[in-house]
Motif scaffolding. Structure first.
Motif, PDB file in Angstrom:
ATOM      1  N   ILE A 147     -17.454  15.538  -6.462  1.00  0.00           N
ATOM      2  CA  ILE A 147     -16.085  15.197  -6.074  1.00  0.00           C
ATOM      3  C   ILE A 147     -15.178  16.429  -6.075  1.00  0.00           C
ATOM      4  O   ILE A 147     -14.095  16.396  -5.505  1.00  0.00           O
ATOM      5  CB  ILE A 147     -15.482  14.112  -6.987  1.00  0.00           C
ATOM      6  N   SER A 148     -15.614  17.494  -6.705  1.00  0.00           N
ATOM      7  CA  SER A 148     -14.922  18.779  -6.904  1.00  0.00           C
ATOM      8  C   SER A 148     -14.112  18.732  -8.193  1.00  0.00           C
ATOM      9  O   SER A 148     -13.460  17.724  -8.516  1.00  0.00           O
ATOM     10  CB  SER A 148     -14.046  19.199  -5.726  1.00  0.00           C
ATOM     11  N   LEU A 149     -14.156  19.835  -8.909  1.00  0.00           N
ATOM     12  CA  LEU A 149     -13.451  19.925 -10.189  1.00  0.00           C
ATOM     13  C   LEU A 149     -11.944  19.898  -9.984  1.00  0.00           C
ATOM     14  O   LEU A 149     -11.196  19.384 -10.819  1.00  0.00           O
ATOM     15  CB  LEU A 149     -13.872  21.189 -10.941  1.00  0.00           C
ATOM     16  N   VAL A 200      -6.473  14.243 -10.831  1.00  0.00           N
ATOM     17  CA  VAL A 200      -6.481  12.961 -11.541  1.00  0.00           C
ATOM     18  C   VAL A 200      -5.748  13.104 -12.879  1.00  0.00           C
ATOM     19  O   VAL A 200      -4.893  12.282 -13.233  1.00  0.00           O
ATOM     20  CB  VAL A 200      -7.925  12.463 -11.773  1.00  0.00           C
ATOM     21  N   TYR A 201      -6.075  14.159 -13.621  1.00  0.00           N
ATOM     22  CA  TYR A 201      -5.392  14.404 -14.894  1.00  0.00           C
ATOM     23  C   TYR A 201      -3.889  14.571 -14.678  1.00  0.00           C
ATOM     24  O   TYR A 201      -3.075  14.130 -15.503  1.00  0.00           O
ATOM     25  CB  TYR A 201      -5.942  15.661 -15.568  1.00  0.00           C
ATOM     26  N   PRO A 237       0.705  10.322 -17.442  1.00  0.00           N
ATOM     27  CA  PRO A 237       2.033  10.652 -17.970  1.00  0.00           C
ATOM     28  C   PRO A 237       1.996  11.727 -19.053  1.00  0.00           C
ATOM     29  O   PRO A 237       2.942  12.497 -19.219  1.00  0.00           O
ATOM     30  CB  PRO A 237       2.543   9.314 -18.523  1.00  0.00           C
ATOM     31  N   HIS A 238       0.905  11.782 -19.798  1.00  0.00           N
ATOM     32  CA  HIS A 238       0.715  12.841 -20.783  1.00  0.00           C
ATOM     33  C   HIS A 238      -0.771  12.967 -21.085  1.00  0.00           C
ATOM     34  O   HIS A 238      -1.542  12.044 -20.828  1.00  0.00           O
ATOM     35  CB  HIS A 238       1.500  12.550 -22.072  1.00  0.00           C
ATOM     36  N   ARG A 288      -6.446  17.553 -22.866  1.00  0.00           N
ATOM     37  CA  ARG A 288      -5.916  18.887 -22.580  1.00  0.00           C
ATOM     38  C   ARG A 288      -7.012  19.940 -22.655  1.00  0.00           C
ATOM     39  O   ARG A 288      -7.063  20.858 -21.834  1.00  0.00           O
ATOM     40  CB  ARG A 288      -4.783  19.205 -23.558  1.00  0.00           C
ATOM     41  N   ARG A 289      -7.904  19.823 -23.642  1.00  0.00           N
ATOM     42  CA  ARG A 289      -9.008  20.781 -23.740  1.00  0.00           C
ATOM     43  C   ARG A 289      -9.884  20.723 -22.496  1.00  0.00           C
ATOM     44  O   ARG A 289     -10.291  21.758 -21.956  1.00  0.00           O
ATOM     45  CB  ARG A 289      -9.844  20.494 -24.994  1.00  0.00           C
ATOM     46  N   CYS A 290     -10.181  19.507 -22.042  1.00  0.00           N
ATOM     47  CA  CYS A 290     -10.993  19.347 -20.835  1.00  0.00           C
ATOM     48  C   CYS A 290     -10.261  19.892 -19.614  1.00  0.00           C
ATOM     49  O   CYS A 290     -10.862  20.583 -18.776  1.00  0.00           O
ATOM     50  CB  CYS A 290     -11.352  17.878 -20.619  1.00  0.00           C
ATOM     51  N   TYR A 291      -8.988  19.584 -19.512  1.00  0.00           N
ATOM     52  CA  TYR A 291      -8.185  20.064 -18.384  1.00  0.00           C
ATOM     53  C   TYR A 291      -8.199  21.588 -18.321  1.00  0.00           C
ATOM     54  O   TYR A 291      -8.439  22.183 -17.256  1.00  0.00           O
ATOM     55  CB  TYR A 291      -6.754  19.556 -18.524  1.00  0.00           C
ATOM     56  N   ASP A 292      -7.941  22.214 -19.450  1.00  0.00           N
ATOM     57  CA  ASP A 292      -7.875  23.676 -19.491  1.00  0.00           C
ATOM     58  C   ASP A 292      -9.224  24.295 -19.116  1.00  0.00           C
ATOM     59  O   ASP A 292      -9.270  25.323 -18.423  1.00  0.00           O
ATOM     60  CB  ASP A 292      -7.440  24.153 -20.871  1.00  0.00           C
ATOM     61  N   TYR A 293     -10.313  23.679 -19.570  1.00  0.00           N
ATOM     62  CA  TYR A 293     -11.633  24.225 -19.245  1.00  0.00           C
ATOM     63  C   TYR A 293     -11.945  24.060 -17.755  1.00  0.00           C
ATOM     64  O   TYR A 293     -12.435  24.990 -17.111  1.00  0.00           O
ATOM     65  CB  TYR A 293     -12.711  23.550 -20.093  1.00  0.00           C
TER      66      TYR A 293
END
Length: 205
Positions: A31-33, A39-40, A44-45, A51-56
């Motif tokens: 689907i592509s990173l 999606v993230y 709303p927060h 956040r750790r997953c998002y940053d990675y």
């Protein structure tokens, strides 16, 4: 799990062993990173685990690892042959002792079921069957479980809650709604045979 030091190959392997058609990291590549980042962005927060997953993921995208369409993601893709090989990030920690494979499978199955329950009590889902149809036909949840709520019934709600409690130290995604504790104490099941056991009035618990 990847950020904890569990090898990418083991995660996708145990997802397939649990009954998923494709491993979660392979799905992210397809689907592509960057789409997962979008999606993230709609939430709303983000709690600390998200956040750790998002940053990675953002780090991977910024380095050119955006999945199959960039020929690099959690897998490396050969353009000529289309062959893919798992990529292991050398910057991630390495566990000296890996968790039992059944724990990896349980985490993959349970976390989606727990999120499905949150959707039910928040009114995103009207009935467990809607979640089960969406899970199996829409996102490839293992068909042998009958879906996310079917999985909880198969495991048994009391054991399911205990399992999730064992995983609570691993992140906020394992926080158990109070109402689920209450249902476990009642020995509740989402289905009686093939019939739903979820009254409409249980919404918004």
């Amino acid at each position: 799990m990847l950020l904890e030091g569990i090898p990418a190959s083991l995660i996708d392997e145990q997802a397939i062993n649990a009954g998923f058609a494709v491993g979660p990291l392979a799905v992210l590549d397809e689907i592509s990173l960057s789409l997962m980042l979008h999606v993230y962005d709609q939430l709303p927060h983000l709690h600390p685990s998200q956040r750790r997953c998002y940053d990675y993921l953002k780090k991977l995208v910024d380095s050119g690892r955006n999945g199959r369409k960039s020929n690099r993601g959690f897998y490396d893709y050969e353009i000529a042959s289309g062959k893919k090989t798992i990529w292991q990030d050398s910057n991630l920690p390495t566990l000296t002792t890996l968790p039992e494979t059944i724990n990896i499978q349980d985490r993959l199955l349970h976390v989606m079921a727990l999120d499905s329950y949150r959707c039910l009590i928040e009114g995103i889902l009207d009935r467990p069957i809607d979640g089960d149809i969406g899970a199996t036909l829409g996102i490839g949840y293992p068909i042998h479980t009958g879906g996310a709520f079917g999985h909880i019934d198969q495991v048994g709600l009391q054991k399911f809650v205990k399992d999730c409690q064992r995983f609570e130290r691993l992140g906020e995604q394992w926080m158990i709604p109070t109402s689920l504790h209450q249902l476990a104490a009642e020995n509740f099941t989402f289905y009686l045979g093939l019939q739903s056991n979820w009254p409409i009035q249980k919404q918004n618990l």
